[in-house]
Design a protein around this motif. Structure first.
Motif, PDB file in Angstrom:
ATOM      1  N   THR A  16       0.852  -1.185   0.000  1.00  0.00           N
ATOM      2  CA  THR A  16       0.000   0.000   0.000  1.00  0.00           C
ATOM      3  C   THR A  16       0.896   1.247   0.000  1.00  0.00           C
ATOM      4  O   THR A  16       1.877   1.330   0.719  1.00  0.00           O
ATOM      5  N   ILE A  49      -8.050   1.167 -10.445  1.00  0.00           N
ATOM      6  CA  ILE A  49      -7.795   0.148  -9.427  1.00  0.00           C
ATOM      7  C   ILE A  49      -8.999   0.078  -8.502  1.00  0.00           C
ATOM      8  O   ILE A  49      -9.548   1.106  -8.100  1.00  0.00           O
ATOM      9  N   HIS A  50      -9.415  -1.139  -8.163  1.00  0.00           N
ATOM     10  CA  HIS A  50     -10.511  -1.282  -7.201  1.00  0.00           C
ATOM     11  C   HIS A  50     -10.307  -2.540  -6.370  1.00  0.00           C
ATOM     12  O   HIS A  50      -9.599  -3.477  -6.771  1.00  0.00           O
ATOM     13  N   CYS A  51     -10.889  -2.545  -5.178  1.00  0.00           N
ATOM     14  CA  CYS A  51     -10.838  -3.680  -4.254  1.00  0.00           C
ATOM     15  C   CYS A  51     -12.240  -4.210  -4.055  1.00  0.00           C
ATOM     16  O   CYS A  51     -13.162  -3.465  -3.695  1.00  0.00           O
ATOM     17  N   VAL A 119      -1.162   2.520  -4.941  1.00  0.00           N
ATOM     18  CA  VAL A 119      -2.122   1.640  -4.263  1.00  0.00           C
ATOM     19  C   VAL A 119      -2.586   2.367  -3.006  1.00  0.00           C
ATOM     20  O   VAL A 119      -1.762   2.796  -2.202  1.00  0.00           O
ATOM     21  N   GLY A 123      -6.447   0.911   2.260  1.00  0.00           N
ATOM     22  CA  GLY A 123      -7.088  -0.333   1.865  1.00  0.00           C
ATOM     23  C   GLY A 123      -6.660  -1.510   2.720  1.00  0.00           C
ATOM     24  O   GLY A 123      -5.610  -1.488   3.359  1.00  0.00           O
ATOM     25  N   SER A 126      -4.753  -8.018   0.734  1.00  0.00           N
ATOM     26  CA  SER A 126      -5.412  -9.088  -0.015  1.00  0.00           C
ATOM     27  C   SER A 126      -5.605 -10.279   0.914  1.00  0.00           C
ATOM     28  O   SER A 126      -4.711 -10.655   1.673  1.00  0.00           O
ATOM     29  N   TYR A 134     -10.868 -10.231   0.222  1.00  0.00           N
ATOM     30  CA  TYR A 134     -10.508  -8.922  -0.311  1.00  0.00           C
ATOM     31  C   TYR A 134      -9.631  -9.152  -1.538  1.00  0.00           C
ATOM     32  O   TYR A 134      -8.533  -9.691  -1.417  1.00  0.00           O
ATOM     33  N   TYR A 136      -7.950  -7.421  -5.034  1.00  0.00           N
ATOM     34  CA  TYR A 136      -7.593  -6.213  -5.777  1.00  0.00           C
ATOM     35  C   TYR A 136      -7.469  -6.535  -7.260  1.00  0.00           C
ATOM     36  O   TYR A 136      -6.948  -7.592  -7.637  1.00  0.00           O
ATOM     37  N   VAL A 158      -1.895  -7.319  -2.556  1.00  0.00           N
ATOM     38  CA  VAL A 158      -1.495  -6.138  -1.807  1.00  0.00           C
ATOM     39  C   VAL A 158      -1.079  -6.536  -0.397  1.00  0.00           C
ATOM     40  O   VAL A 158      -1.784  -7.293   0.286  1.00  0.00           O
TER      41      VAL A 158
END
Length: 374
Positions: A16, A49-51, A119, A123, A126, A134, A136, A158
């Motif tokens: 991150t 980028i999305h989670c 990043v 957040g 992962s 979770y 990414y 991540v």
């Protein structure tokens, strides 16, 4: 037809705060089956980028979402929704970046675009558990005129190293070591320092060794001693421990050591009150140890885990092998066919930290690139 290829330059694992860099190439290929060559055109392309957050309906009860949206892409819709068609909920997303508008490619022509985005620091890491996940992804959206949007997704992993978000890099980097043969931009330099700082913090936290001794006993006496040299590890390290049964009052027939992850769900989100903790076993060592004075085990850590130790203990002392003094022939001693035993377990909590994302990229299950045809 246009081929779209997205490739992560540094591999599929990031910290991150680290800048993710991806090269996205659009190609109008010439194939042997092509009867006529013509130019191809795309109206636009964007990246984001999305989670994605997903829960197990049998284990987690979440409050109803107020922002539920209709998950159908209209034929003429030009809104870029990166998690379109995905399961779960998008809990984090960076602002979308437009790569181009009105791209025309002649037969055999290719054009590449670079996408760079940090990043997000806020957040989660992962994680793929039994109760929650979770995930990414970097999603590239492309659209032809009067055609539905096509999405190309590149999943990545991540790591979260707590404390990095509070670190302020000094403004004057003149004294920092540099490579005169490389022309690095400021983002690459900062990312390198970020990874180096994270590696140094992880090494500092996991290199401390202190002997931890535990007496293994039950209501009838002492079984033996267990020794471990530290309780904080990095992903990829081995958990090494030893058993000493030489001074035990009760013989140990067998022991089993498991490296496990415990997954807790907060009470207010549990589907059933008092539901058991989810356990995932990553490695296990089992050994018969009757008449063994000292032994050891080594378990690799593939993910964050909490190990559990199980030892079987005999109720009655087992008779040692004996050979009569006047026995002229060689005989083989065999153990008892049935022994009543007591079995008890012991949990030793451990803390597992991330590792260098560059090293983790070499063994990641995610590919560094993905492609689609439009």
């Amino acid at each position: 037809m246009i081929e779209v290829v997205a490739k992560l330059l540094r591999g599929p694992v990031f910290l991150t705060g680290e800048v993710l860099e991806c090269v996205i190439t659009f190609t109008n290929p010439i194939t042997a089956r092509s009867t006529s060559a013509s130019s191809e055109m795309l109206a636009w392309a964007s990246a984001q980028i999305h989670c994605q957050f997903h829960t197990s309906e049998s284990r987690v009860a979440l409050p109803p979402s107020e922002d539920a949206k209709h998950d159908v892409q209209a034929e003429n819709e030009t809104v870029f929704v990166p998690n379109r068609g995905e399961r779960g909920k998008c809990i984090l997303a960076t602002p979308p970046k437009i790569l181009f508008c009105d791209l025309r490619l002649d037969p055999g022509e290719s054009k590449s675009y670079s996408y760079c985005e940090p990043v997000p620091l806020d957040g989660p890491p992962s994680f793929r558990g039994q109760s929650v996940k979770y995930v990414y992804k970097l999603t590239v959206g492309c659209q032809r005129v009067n055609s539905p949007i096509k999405l190309l997704r590149v999943p990545f992993r991540v790591f979260v190293v707590y404390g990095l978000e509070d670190y302020q890099f000094p403004p004057d980097e003149a004294v920092a070591p540099t490579n005169p043969f490389l022309d690095e931009d400021e983002n690459i330099k900062k990312d390198t320092r970020l990874v180096d700082l994270a590696t140094e913090m992880l090494m500092t936290n996991t290199s401390r060794r202190s002997l931890h001794l535990y007496n293994i006993t039950n209501i009838r006496g002492k079984v033996g001693k267990f020794c471990i040299f530290k309780t904080i590890y990095k992903i990829g390290e081995d958990v090494v421990g030893t058993f000493d049964f030489s001074e035990g009052d009760i013989p140990c027939l067998q022991f089993s050591v498991s490296l496990q992850t415990e997954e807790h769900v907060q009470e207010e989100y549990q589907r059933k009150p008092g539901q058991p903790v989810s356990l995932s076993t990553h490695a296990r060592h089992q050994e018969s140890c009757l008449h063994t004075a000292k032994t050891h085990f080594s378990l690799p850590i593939p993910l964050s885990a909490t190990p559990s130790f199980i030892t079987s203990v005999a109720r009655e002392p087992a008779e040692p092998p004996t050979v009569l003094e006047n026995q002229s022939e060689i005989i083989t001693w065999t153990g008892a066919g049935k022994i009543d035993v007591d079995t008890f377990s012991w949990d030793l909590p451990m803390k597992v930290l991330p590792t260098n994302p560059v090293l983790a990229s070499y063994v990641s299950q995610f590919a560094s690139s993905n492609s689609i045809s439009i």
